[in-house]
Design a protein around this motif. Structure first.
Motif, short mmCIF file in Angstrom:
data_model
loop_
_atom_site.label_atom_id
_atom_site.label_comp_id
_atom_site.label_asym_id
_atom_site.label_seq_id
_atom_site.Cartn_x
_atom_site.Cartn_y
_atom_site.Cartn_z
N ALA A 89 0.83 -1.21 0.00
CA ALA A 89 0.00 0.00 0.00
C ALA A 89 0.87 1.26 0.00
CB ALA A 89 -0.95 0.00 1.19
N GLU A 90 1.95 1.25 0.75
CA GLU A 90 2.88 2.39 0.74
C GLU A 90 3.47 2.58 -0.65
OE1 GLU A 90 5.74 1.57 3.81
OE2 GLU A 90 4.26 1.86 5.41
N THR A 91 3.80 1.48 -1.31
CA THR A 91 4.34 1.55 -2.67
C THR A 91 3.30 2.10 -3.63
OG1 THR A 91 5.86 -0.28 -2.26
CG2 THR A 91 5.32 0.17 -4.57
N ILE A 92 2.05 1.64 -3.51
CA ILE A 92 0.98 2.14 -4.38
C ILE A 92 0.83 3.64 -4.21
CG2 ILE A 92 -1.51 2.08 -4.82
CD1 ILE A 92 -1.42 -0.92 -3.99
N GLY A 93 0.80 4.11 -2.96
CA GLY A 93 0.67 5.55 -2.72
C GLY A 93 1.81 6.34 -3.33
N HIS A 94 3.02 5.85 -3.15
CA HIS A 94 4.19 6.51 -3.73
C HIS A 94 4.10 6.55 -5.25
CE1 HIS A 94 8.32 7.80 -4.25
NE2 HIS A 94 8.42 6.86 -5.17
N ARG A 95 3.74 5.42 -5.87
CA ARG A 95 3.66 5.37 -7.33
C ARG A 95 2.56 6.27 -7.86
NH1 ARG A 95 6.03 0.00 -7.94
NH2 ARG A 95 8.09 0.50 -7.12
N LEU A 96 1.44 6.35 -7.14
CA LEU A 96 0.36 7.23 -7.56
C LEU A 96 0.82 8.68 -7.55
CD1 LEU A 96 -2.60 7.61 -8.35
CD2 LEU A 96 -3.17 7.63 -5.91
N ARG A 97 1.50 9.08 -6.49
CA ARG A 97 2.01 10.46 -6.42
C ARG A 97 3.05 10.72 -7.51
NH1 ARG A 97 1.56 8.93 -1.15
NH2 ARG A 97 3.78 8.45 -0.94
N ALA A 98 3.95 9.75 -7.72
CA ALA A 98 4.99 9.92 -8.75
C ALA A 98 4.37 10.02 -10.14
CB ALA A 98 5.98 8.76 -8.69
N THR A 99 3.37 9.19 -10.41
CA THR A 99 2.70 9.21 -11.71
C THR A 99 1.99 10.54 -11.92
OG1 THR A 99 2.43 6.82 -11.69
CG2 THR A 99 0.99 8.06 -13.17
N ARG A 100 1.28 11.01 -10.92
CA ARG A 100 0.57 12.29 -11.02
C ARG A 100 1.55 13.42 -11.29
NH1 ARG A 100 -0.66 16.66 -7.92
NH2 ARG A 100 -2.72 17.57 -8.22
N THR A 101 2.63 13.46 -10.52
CA THR A 101 3.62 14.52 -10.68
C THR A 101 4.24 14.49 -12.07
OG1 THR A 101 4.10 14.52 -8.32
CG2 THR A 101 5.79 15.45 -9.76
N ARG A 102 4.61 13.30 -12.53
CA ARG A 102 5.25 13.18 -13.84
C ARG A 102 4.30 13.59 -14.96
NH1 ARG A 102 9.12 14.04 -17.15
NH2 ARG A 102 9.55 12.36 -18.60
N LEU A 103 3.05 13.16 -14.89
CA LEU A 103 2.10 13.52 -15.92
C LEU A 103 1.80 15.02 -15.91
CD1 LEU A 103 -0.31 10.45 -15.90
CD2 LEU A 103 1.50 11.01 -17.55
N LEU A 104 1.76 15.62 -14.73
CA LEU A 104 1.60 17.08 -14.68
C LEU A 104 2.81 17.78 -15.29
CD1 LEU A 104 -0.04 17.62 -11.17
CD2 LEU A 104 -1.07 18.05 -13.42
N ASP A 105 4.01 17.25 -15.02
CA ASP A 105 5.22 17.82 -15.63
C ASP A 105 5.15 17.75 -17.15
OD1 ASP A 105 6.37 18.39 -13.18
OD2 ASP A 105 7.73 16.66 -13.21
N LEU A 106 4.70 16.60 -17.66
CA LEU A 106 4.69 16.38 -19.10
C LEU A 106 3.55 17.08 -19.81
CD1 LEU A 106 5.55 12.58 -19.23
CD2 LEU A 106 7.02 14.47 -19.95
N TYR A 107 2.36 17.05 -19.21
CA TYR A 107 1.16 17.46 -19.94
C TYR A 107 0.33 18.52 -19.26
CZ TYR A 107 2.56 13.13 -22.11
OH TYR A 107 3.29 12.15 -22.72
N GLY A 108 0.79 19.03 -18.11
CA GLY A 108 0.04 20.06 -17.39
C GLY A 108 0.15 21.40 -18.10
N PRO A 109 -0.63 22.35 -17.62
CA PRO A 109 -0.56 23.68 -18.23
C PRO A 109 0.81 24.31 -18.03
CG PRO A 109 -1.89 23.71 -16.22
CD PRO A 109 -1.52 22.28 -16.50
N GLY A 110 1.29 24.98 -19.07
CA GLY A 110 2.60 25.66 -19.00
C GLY A 110 2.47 26.97 -18.28
N GLU A 111 3.61 27.58 -18.06
CA GLU A 111 3.58 28.90 -17.42
C GLU A 111 2.95 29.90 -18.37
OE1 GLU A 111 7.12 30.31 -15.57
OE2 GLU A 111 7.78 28.28 -15.09
N THR A 112 2.21 30.82 -17.81
CA THR A 112 1.53 31.82 -18.63
C THR A 112 2.36 33.07 -18.77
OG1 THR A 112 0.35 32.63 -16.70
CG2 THR A 112 -0.75 30.95 -18.04
N GLY A 113 3.45 33.15 -18.03
CA GLY A 113 4.30 34.34 -18.11
C GLY A 113 3.80 35.44 -17.21
N PRO A 114 4.51 36.57 -17.17
CA PRO A 114 4.11 37.67 -16.29
C PRO A 114 2.81 38.31 -16.75
CG PRO A 114 6.05 38.26 -17.61
CD PRO A 114 5.71 36.83 -17.92
#
Length: 158
Positions: A131-156
């Protein structure tokens, strides 16, 4: 893959188990070796085993429609590879490919399930670690997918 019997334990996930639990679990282990760039399992495939990595690294990936696989995490020595065997429908939630040569202890999920049924205290300890591994992998997957496909910076702003 080459398989052998009678492995010895190492640090990592196994260190979190009591010596008695570790000894019982390790009786079911088989040594496994995979060359680099080898697919260990595919997302959606039957999850009937798991591994504890001894040496080397394995990239976990998720298929992103229209974009192909995206690596979400890399696991190495002492870490669990594969948790999907524990939860129905027992299908891999991610894919896995070795980054370099890997040695691991391989466990048959049905045999481990029988061991846990016979020794509920071991079962609880193992489920807690998974269960600890599942939680860690879920967080890692979410973070990585946000890095790859999340909204970019909009600038100032104005």
């Amino acid at each position: 893959m080459i398989a052998r019997a009678h492995p010895e334990p190492s640090p990592g996930l196994l260190a979190a188990l009591s010596p008695e639990h570790r000894e019982r679990l390790m009786r079911l282990a088989r040594e496994a070796e995979y060359p680099g760039a080898t697919r260990v399992f595919e997302e959606g495939g039957v999850a009937d085993r798991f591994w504890i990595i001894r040496t080397g690294t394995v990239a976990l990936d998720i298929h992103v429609p229209g974009r192909g696989p995206a690596v979400v995490e890399t696991v190495g020595a002492g870490m669990l590879l594969g948790w999907s065997w524990l939860c129905p429908p027992r299908q891999w939630h991610l894919g896995a490919e070795t980054r370099d040569p890997v040695t691991a202890w391989e466990f048959d999920a049905a045999a481990v399930g029988e061991l846990c049924a016979a020794h509920p205290d071991l079962g609880l300890a193992l489920v807690t670690l998974v269960a600890e591994t599942i939680g860690h992998r879920l967080r890692a997957t979410r973070t990585r997918l946000l890095d790859l496909y999340g909204p970019g910076e909009t600038g100032p702003g104005p």
